[in-house]
Write a protein that holds these residues in place. Structure first.
Motif, PDB file in Angstrom:
ATOM      1  N   TYR A  35      -1.502  -6.881  -6.727  1.00  0.00           N
ATOM      2  CA  TYR A  35      -2.191  -6.416  -5.512  1.00  0.00           C
ATOM      3  C   TYR A  35      -1.335  -5.506  -4.633  1.00  0.00           C
ATOM      4  O   TYR A  35      -1.745  -5.157  -3.530  1.00  0.00           O
ATOM      5  CB  TYR A  35      -2.746  -7.608  -4.719  1.00  0.00           C
ATOM      6  CG  TYR A  35      -3.889  -8.294  -5.442  1.00  0.00           C
ATOM      7  CD1 TYR A  35      -5.097  -7.625  -5.646  1.00  0.00           C
ATOM      8  CD2 TYR A  35      -3.759  -9.587  -5.961  1.00  0.00           C
ATOM      9  CE1 TYR A  35      -6.147  -8.224  -6.332  1.00  0.00           C
ATOM     10  CE2 TYR A  35      -4.808 -10.196  -6.644  1.00  0.00           C
ATOM     11  CZ  TYR A  35      -5.993  -9.513  -6.817  1.00  0.00           C
ATOM     12  OH  TYR A  35      -7.035 -10.098  -7.502  1.00  0.00           O
ATOM     13  N   PHE A  52       1.256  11.077  -2.379  1.00  0.00           N
ATOM     14  CA  PHE A  52       1.658  12.391  -2.890  1.00  0.00           C
ATOM     15  C   PHE A  52       3.031  12.346  -3.548  1.00  0.00           C
ATOM     16  O   PHE A  52       3.813  11.407  -3.321  1.00  0.00           O
ATOM     17  CB  PHE A  52       1.680  13.422  -1.756  1.00  0.00           C
ATOM     18  CG  PHE A  52       0.309  13.782  -1.269  1.00  0.00           C
ATOM     19  CD1 PHE A  52      -0.453  14.707  -1.966  1.00  0.00           C
ATOM     20  CD2 PHE A  52      -0.235  13.180  -0.143  1.00  0.00           C
ATOM     21  CE1 PHE A  52      -1.727  15.035  -1.536  1.00  0.00           C
ATOM     22  CE2 PHE A  52      -1.516  13.499   0.286  1.00  0.00           C
ATOM     23  CZ  PHE A  52      -2.264  14.427  -0.405  1.00  0.00           C
ATOM     24  N   ILE A 103      -2.972  -2.393  -2.961  1.00  0.00           N
ATOM     25  CA  ILE A 103      -3.892  -2.447  -1.817  1.00  0.00           C
ATOM     26  C   ILE A 103      -3.146  -2.553  -0.493  1.00  0.00           C
ATOM     27  O   ILE A 103      -3.764  -2.497   0.565  1.00  0.00           O
ATOM     28  CB  ILE A 103      -4.987  -3.539  -1.942  1.00  0.00           C
ATOM     29  CG1 ILE A 103      -4.424  -4.946  -1.823  1.00  0.00           C
ATOM     30  CG2 ILE A 103      -5.790  -3.376  -3.220  1.00  0.00           C
ATOM     31  CD1 ILE A 103      -5.524  -6.011  -1.713  1.00  0.00           C
ATOM     32  N   ASP A 104      -1.833  -2.703  -0.540  1.00  0.00           N
ATOM     33  CA  ASP A 104      -1.069  -2.691   0.711  1.00  0.00           C
ATOM     34  C   ASP A 104      -1.026  -1.265   1.274  1.00  0.00           C
ATOM     35  O   ASP A 104      -1.034  -0.294   0.528  1.00  0.00           O
ATOM     36  CB  ASP A 104       0.348  -3.216   0.467  1.00  0.00           C
ATOM     37  CG  ASP A 104       0.411  -4.737   0.575  1.00  0.00           C
ATOM     38  OD1 ASP A 104      -0.662  -5.376   0.554  1.00  0.00           O
ATOM     39  OD2 ASP A 104       1.516  -5.285   0.666  1.00  0.00           O
ATOM     40  N   TYR A 105      -0.969  -1.193   2.581  1.00  0.00           N
ATOM     41  CA  TYR A 105      -1.088   0.095   3.289  1.00  0.00           C
ATOM     42  C   TYR A 105      -0.128   1.147   2.744  1.00  0.00           C
ATOM     43  O   TYR A 105      -0.479   2.322   2.614  1.00  0.00           O
ATOM     44  CB  TYR A 105      -0.837  -0.159   4.770  1.00  0.00           C
ATOM     45  CG  TYR A 105      -1.115   0.997   5.709  1.00  0.00           C
ATOM     46  CD1 TYR A 105      -2.203   1.850   5.521  1.00  0.00           C
ATOM     47  CD2 TYR A 105      -0.300   1.215   6.816  1.00  0.00           C
ATOM     48  CE1 TYR A 105      -2.464   2.884   6.402  1.00  0.00           C
ATOM     49  CE2 TYR A 105      -0.555   2.246   7.711  1.00  0.00           C
ATOM     50  CZ  TYR A 105      -1.638   3.089   7.491  1.00  0.00           C
ATOM     51  OH  TYR A 105      -1.884   4.107   8.369  1.00  0.00           O
ATOM     52  N   LEU A 106       1.099   0.730   2.414  1.00  0.00           N
ATOM     53  CA  LEU A 106       2.108   1.702   1.996  1.00  0.00           C
ATOM     54  C   LEU A 106       1.776   2.379   0.667  1.00  0.00           C
ATOM     55  O   LEU A 106       2.334   3.434   0.365  1.00  0.00           O
ATOM     56  CB  LEU A 106       3.479   1.026   1.895  1.00  0.00           C
ATOM     57  CG  LEU A 106       4.185   0.799   3.230  1.00  0.00           C
ATOM     58  CD1 LEU A 106       5.276  -0.244   3.102  1.00  0.00           C
ATOM     59  CD2 LEU A 106       4.780   2.117   3.729  1.00  0.00           C
ATOM     60  N   GLN A 127      -1.536   2.783  -0.494  1.00  0.00           N
ATOM     61  CA  GLN A 127      -2.952   3.140  -0.558  1.00  0.00           C
ATOM     62  C   GLN A 127      -3.131   4.643  -0.827  1.00  0.00           C
ATOM     63  O   GLN A 127      -2.297   5.454  -0.441  1.00  0.00           O
ATOM     64  CB  GLN A 127      -3.641   2.766   0.763  1.00  0.00           C
ATOM     65  CG  GLN A 127      -3.782   1.252   0.963  1.00  0.00           C
ATOM     66  CD  GLN A 127      -4.343   0.860   2.320  1.00  0.00           C
ATOM     67  OE1 GLN A 127      -4.675   1.709   3.141  1.00  0.00           O
ATOM     68  NE2 GLN A 127      -4.449  -0.440   2.561  1.00  0.00           N
ATOM     69  N   ALA A 128      -4.262   4.991  -1.467  1.00  0.00           N
ATOM     70  CA  ALA A 128      -4.588   6.408  -1.710  1.00  0.00           C
ATOM     71  C   ALA A 128      -4.897   7.091  -0.380  1.00  0.00           C
ATOM     72  O   ALA A 128      -5.445   6.465   0.511  1.00  0.00           O
ATOM     73  CB  ALA A 128      -5.793   6.517  -2.638  1.00  0.00           C
ATOM     74  N   THR A 129      -4.515   8.363  -0.267  1.00  0.00           N
ATOM     75  CA  THR A 129      -3.971   9.247  -1.279  1.00  0.00           C
ATOM     76  C   THR A 129      -2.468   9.375  -1.092  1.00  0.00           C
ATOM     77  O   THR A 129      -2.022   9.809  -0.022  1.00  0.00           O
ATOM     78  CB  THR A 129      -4.636  10.636  -1.162  1.00  0.00           C
ATOM     79  OG1 THR A 129      -6.048  10.478  -1.269  1.00  0.00           O
ATOM     80  CG2 THR A 129      -4.158  11.567  -2.260  1.00  0.00           C
ATOM     81  N   GLY A 172      11.344   6.425   6.647  1.00  0.00           N
ATOM     82  CA  GLY A 172      12.264   5.632   7.458  1.00  0.00           C
ATOM     83  C   GLY A 172      13.550   6.390   7.735  1.00  0.00           C
ATOM     84  O   GLY A 172      14.084   6.362   8.846  1.00  0.00           O
ATOM     85  N   LEU A 181       2.975  -7.617  -0.304  1.00  0.00           N
ATOM     86  CA  LEU A 181       2.816  -9.008   0.125  1.00  0.00           C
ATOM     87  C   LEU A 181       3.412  -9.940  -0.930  1.00  0.00           C
ATOM     88  O   LEU A 181       3.143  -9.776  -2.117  1.00  0.00           O
ATOM     89  CB  LEU A 181       1.320  -9.286   0.278  1.00  0.00           C
ATOM     90  CG  LEU A 181       0.901 -10.654   0.802  1.00  0.00           C
ATOM     91  CD1 LEU A 181       1.267 -10.805   2.261  1.00  0.00           C
ATOM     92  CD2 LEU A 181      -0.597 -10.840   0.598  1.00  0.00           C
ATOM     93  N   LEU A 237      11.303   1.092   7.833  1.00  0.00           N
ATOM     94  CA  LEU A 237      10.797   1.425   6.497  1.00  0.00           C
ATOM     95  C   LEU A 237      11.942   1.522   5.490  1.00  0.00           C
ATOM     96  O   LEU A 237      12.190   2.582   4.911  1.00  0.00           O
ATOM     97  CB  LEU A 237      10.010   2.742   6.543  1.00  0.00           C
ATOM     98  CG  LEU A 237       8.671   2.690   7.280  1.00  0.00           C
ATOM     99  CD1 LEU A 237       8.132   4.087   7.567  1.00  0.00           C
ATOM    100  CD2 LEU A 237       7.652   1.888   6.469  1.00  0.00           C
ATOM    101  N   TYR A 246       0.233   8.604   2.608  1.00  0.00           N
ATOM    102  CA  TYR A 246      -0.444   9.639   3.407  1.00  0.00           C
ATOM    103  C   TYR A 246      -0.126   9.516   4.878  1.00  0.00           C
ATOM    104  O   TYR A 246      -0.336  10.459   5.637  1.00  0.00           O
ATOM    105  CB  TYR A 246      -1.953   9.629   3.170  1.00  0.00           C
ATOM    106  CG  TYR A 246      -2.740   8.424   3.679  1.00  0.00           C
ATOM    107  CD1 TYR A 246      -3.070   8.296   5.020  1.00  0.00           C
ATOM    108  CD2 TYR A 246      -3.183   7.432   2.808  1.00  0.00           C
ATOM    109  CE1 TYR A 246      -3.816   7.209   5.475  1.00  0.00           C
ATOM    110  CE2 TYR A 246      -3.912   6.347   3.245  1.00  0.00           C
ATOM    111  CZ  TYR A 246      -4.235   6.238   4.583  1.00  0.00           C
ATOM    112  OH  TYR A 246      -4.963   5.169   5.029  1.00  0.00           O
ATOM    113  N   HIS A 247       0.392   8.366   5.294  1.00  0.00           N
ATOM    114  CA  HIS A 247       0.703   8.184   6.715  1.00  0.00           C
ATOM    115  C   HIS A 247       2.189   8.373   7.000  1.00  0.00           C
ATOM    116  O   HIS A 247       2.619   8.097   8.116  1.00  0.00           O
ATOM    117  CB  HIS A 247       0.196   6.829   7.217  1.00  0.00           C
ATOM    118  CG  HIS A 247       0.379   5.702   6.238  1.00  0.00           C
ATOM    119  ND1 HIS A 247       1.505   4.940   6.198  1.00  0.00           N
ATOM    120  CD2 HIS A 247      -0.427   5.256   5.241  1.00  0.00           C
ATOM    121  CE1 HIS A 247       1.379   4.032   5.235  1.00  0.00           C
ATOM    122  NE2 HIS A 247       0.235   4.198   4.632  1.00  0.00           N
ATOM    123  N   LEU A 266       8.078  -4.566   2.287  1.00  0.00           N
ATOM    124  CA  LEU A 266       7.983  -3.117   2.445  1.00  0.00           C
ATOM    125  C   LEU A 266       8.302  -2.351   1.167  1.00  0.00           C
ATOM    126  O   LEU A 266       8.063  -1.155   1.084  1.00  0.00           O
ATOM    127  CB  LEU A 266       8.893  -2.652   3.578  1.00  0.00           C
ATOM    128  CG  LEU A 266       8.382  -3.058   4.971  1.00  0.00           C
ATOM    129  CD1 LEU A 266       9.500  -3.050   6.000  1.00  0.00           C
ATOM    130  CD2 LEU A 266       7.256  -2.140   5.412  1.00  0.00           C
TER     131      LEU A 266
END
Lengths: 553, 553
Positions: A254, A266, A257-260, A262-264, A516, A552, A510, A130-131, A548
């Protein structure tokens, strides 16, 4: 140098603020009718003024640069070696031909995708965080319809590397939380520190009882589905010992749960390649020329005047083309085999040193979406709507489709692996790859034993490190290596003065992500326009490609 | 007793196995052409043989029973007091009229929904868990298109009860994990137990460094978005002290990890009421008659012969109707005000004792989806695509739409609260409710200050405990109360021998959930068919309504 001979605004393009700089730059270019940064560099003005640009490779970065520079008035030609645009952004559909380089270094046709009509599978990128605003912006502006990509569901499965069992995600996730919280509660009790708000937090965080013990939780699912006169009983917890000994977290459990991831997240409706098709369409509409089947063989930098001369072959004939600017979206392992005339030694050294990651994907067509389950006969082995099952097996992960839920057939990503696992899988013939992938899938879903349900002849596979003109998944950057730092910095700088630029996720923070690639394309455009310095900053940070792409580690 | 005078298979309907029992029963009924349980009780056969059934209330359970019994050959009439079917399954759209009961016990028109055409908001149930198979089955069979409902995104916000700050979900979730893991690592180090696999698990679980310290993680997001020459820096962690003191977990932060709210959840495309519209359509198609604006005033059980006589008013006139069976989907707080003739004292006592929960929702139209953000000017306050922000404010939670992402306008659930908070909000006029809800929303999003962006005149509100013919959100069962056990058990049993049945999520293990309503309807049908005993089991488990609607508490 910018087309009008000035290099304005370089000082204002502070490091770390390039998006803002581009935004400001673009609105400056467009004069009084400026509407600010629209996310697609679509401000007015035509600074390109017909200046020729050659773009080598129609990957995501190449197409982005082609679209933006055409819009800015440059005369853009894209040379693409393959018969399609997109590079690693590839979606497999019925009839698609797959090629790889064999042991004797010959390009071989490996197989033809035989999915039923209407089915598809993304062989390259498969999701958008999403980011990742550049990707989302182009999708919005070019009307690429998006739908949620489901990264994780608690119905997904986990087959830890060190245990011969398959567990539900919800049990692994919540029983681990519960046991860890209880362990902390226990140690806190020893010093009478298990009190007050911390005690209450641990109770809710871990699903503990009021004494700080973990006795299982309905978070891990029910033992049986509830009935009218029965309260649902929690599934009995997995033991802490079994969880710790299983090494489940080493199977990337896990990663979501890393930022890349995470929900939501697309995905484009109908396949990831809708993005590159839209970019190509809009680039052409803006005036760019895209030449397919044009394999670049060499680049020579101008000695007398700034510019580059590119040779390429097409339909068995040789051609050459000249331009003031040349932007290479060619993967570095491919670039280093070209004839590079008058490039600097540091550049050659950088190009020699960059390694690309091995990575494979396998795709299955299933004639029934058994993972979703027969709605009328629910048991808790079903109810999987998207997400990923993780395994210690070579296949590493199994993706379920995040689209067309509740329909009849579906496609699954039957392997997505890296490094050693990808070398092992990739070294096999397509048939033997499916054999190995089926073994891994059976451990997660016995239904894979049924070759009528999941037929071999509708399976696809790709070893990206063997694909012609790709030769890998992404640049395998390691931040602690001194020569990686040198190479990364070198590749941020053009060759031949301001003539030749390398672009792609390969030279971005990225690696492996379309964002990226677009970020890199924007950066190179800024360099050409004079809004980013041609010289890389003294200190550059080299991305950690494993983190990336796999989380982790 | 079943229509043919026999009560077959009761013994086989073991407690806790009612779905299987129904499946077996249905396939038994259909004779040689049996296709097994299809999830919609659609097996062949017509055991109803024209027997009359009156269903009081066209809520989810009433409609489910109407459809299934009509399909089985019963002659079904549904009496619905309101001018629409669905009960609490209600979707607000432009022009919808809202009514509530005022202080003087008069039904008053409170306001008219003024959303722009095409916008909608679910005022009642808003999501379907992946394990609610009955709801999913009816949606599939009746072609109600589903799409993912996003329960949680890490871009959502948290405004803890005891802190005057608003945090991102990703920071609260991951910094708490990290600090708790580090705290456990620290205590384990004291006894040299921070070793081996447990050490590695804690490192990955919490995002710890190799010394077992938590120093922040990119899981909590980046300090700045990455740029080409800059490695993203993790956002600095929230301090453990601040997190613990904030009481964030008391704002239901961990509700999404409870089984009922785990991914992948679904919602019908276009509004939840597509489910009840489909149920009503199919019930009618199967022969059921649905009478709207027919408010039941009394039920009298037959003394001489089994059956019930129902009186109701419609268009200012009084009517009566008789039937062999009567199924009441009327909410118990409404039922107890009817004239109930020849009902048993234990039944009357049960009906008197059941409390319903207060609950409110507020809906906003926003003329720009500012929570998704301007794609071209990303900052980390944006990027919210679905999910819920939690707050200690009266509004309790703010829902973002899980549909029509990237479009212009959107609707938000601006409050969804319970008990004391719902009483406070519900006691206000609609205007004053919006005022309070706006205050809570501004704390999460300053954009709510802009009344042009989020106009008052397009806001809606509902206090379910004040809605005529509803009088509450769901039955407020408490499992530890002896009189709740008695009442729950009593209401599982028909009155007048085998004549009168209570149905709805109100008498199911899933209060507040459509699956509970359908489960109850199926149970009552089984009782009528003779596949479930008329007498409740000696031990029944009373549901914990707060846990089932708000998560672990």
């Amino acid at each position: 140098m910018s087309p009008n001979g000035k290099r304005p605004g370089t000082a204002s393009a502070a490091a770390g603020d390039s998006a803002k700089a581009l935004r400001h730059a673009m609105s400056g270019l467009s004069g009084p009718e400026a509407t600010g940064w629209t996310g697609t560099v679509a401000a007015g003005g035509s600074p390109g003024n017909g200046t020729k640009v050659l773009i080598l490779g129609a990957g995501v970065a190449g197409l982005t640069a082609a679209y933006e520079l055409s819009t800015l008035g440059y005369q853009v030609t894209v040379l693409e070696a393959q018969d399609r645009v997109g590079g690693r952004n590839r979606t497999a559909r019925r009839g698609d031909e797959l090629y790889e380089i064999d042991k004797n270094n010959n390009v071989t046709h490996t197989h033809t995708c035989a999915f039923d009509d209407g089915l598809y599978l993304n062989l390259g990128p498969g999701r958008i965080p999403y980011h990742h605003r550049r990707v989302l912006t182009y999708c919005r502006d070019f009307r690429v319809e998006l739908e949620p990509y489901v990264m994780e569901t608690t119905a997904n499965r986990v087959r830890p590397p060190q245990a011969g069992v398959t567990w539900h995600n919800r049990r692994v996730a919540n029983d681990t939380r519960g046991h860890l919280a209880a362990k902390l509660a226990e140690t806190l009790m020893e010093t009478d520190a298990f009190t007050g708000e911390l005690r209450d937090l641990l109770r809710v965080f871990g699903g503990l009882d009021t004494n700080g013990k973990y006795r299982g939780s309905t978070r891990s699912g029910y033992l049986d589905q509830p009935e009218i006169e029965e309260w649902p009983v929690p599934a009995p917890p997995l033991s802490f010992e079994d969880l710790v000994n299983s090494g489940f977290w080493k199977a990337r459990f896990y990663q979501p749960i890393d930022y890349l991831w995470q929900a939501t997240m697309f995905q484009p409706v109908g396949g990831m390649d809708h993005i590159v098709m839209a970019l190509a369409r809009e680039a052409k509409r803006a005036g760019a020329r895209i030449v397919l089947n044009a394999a670049v063989t060499g680049v020579r930098l101008g000695k007398a005047a700034p510019g580059a001369s590119v040779t390429y072959s097409k339909d068995g004939r040789k051609f050459s083309a000249d331009a003031r600017y040349c932007i290479s979206n060619i993967p570095i392992p491919v670039l280093r085999h070209l004839s590079l005339g008058d490039f600097s030694d540091p550049f050659r050294k950088a190009v020699e040193g960059v390694k690309f990651e091995e990575t494979c994907k396998v795709g299955w067509q299933a004639n029934r979406r058994f993972w979703e389950g027969d709605l009328g006969s629910w048991d808790d082995t079903e109810g999987i709507y998207g997400g990923i099952s993780w395994t210690g097996h070579n296949i590493t992960q199994l993706w379920y489709p995040s689209h067309d839920y509740f329909s009849d057939k579906g496609t699954l990503t039957g392997a997505y692996n890296f490094q050693e696992a990808a070398r092992t899988l990739g070294d096999r013939t397509p048939e033997k790859r499916l054999e190995l992938a089926r073994e891994g899938a059976i451990e997660l879903h016995p239904e894979f034993k049924d070759k009528k349900l999941v037929p071999d002849d509708k399976g696809v596979s790709i070893a990206w490190h063997k694909v012609p003109y790709q030769l890998g998944g992404w640049a395998a950057w390691k931040p602690h290596l001194e020569d990686h730092k040198k190479a990364y910095k070198q590749l941020l700088q053009p060759e031949g003065g301001d003539t030749f630029y390398v672009t792609g996720d390969q030279i971005s923070p990225l690696p492996g992500w379309q964002e990226g690639a677009m970020m890199s394309a924007h950066y190179v455009i800024q360099q050409i326009l004079g809004f980013q310095p041609l010289t890389a900053p003294e200190e550059v940070a080299v991305p950690d490609s494993v983190a990336l792409t796999q989380g982790l580690h």
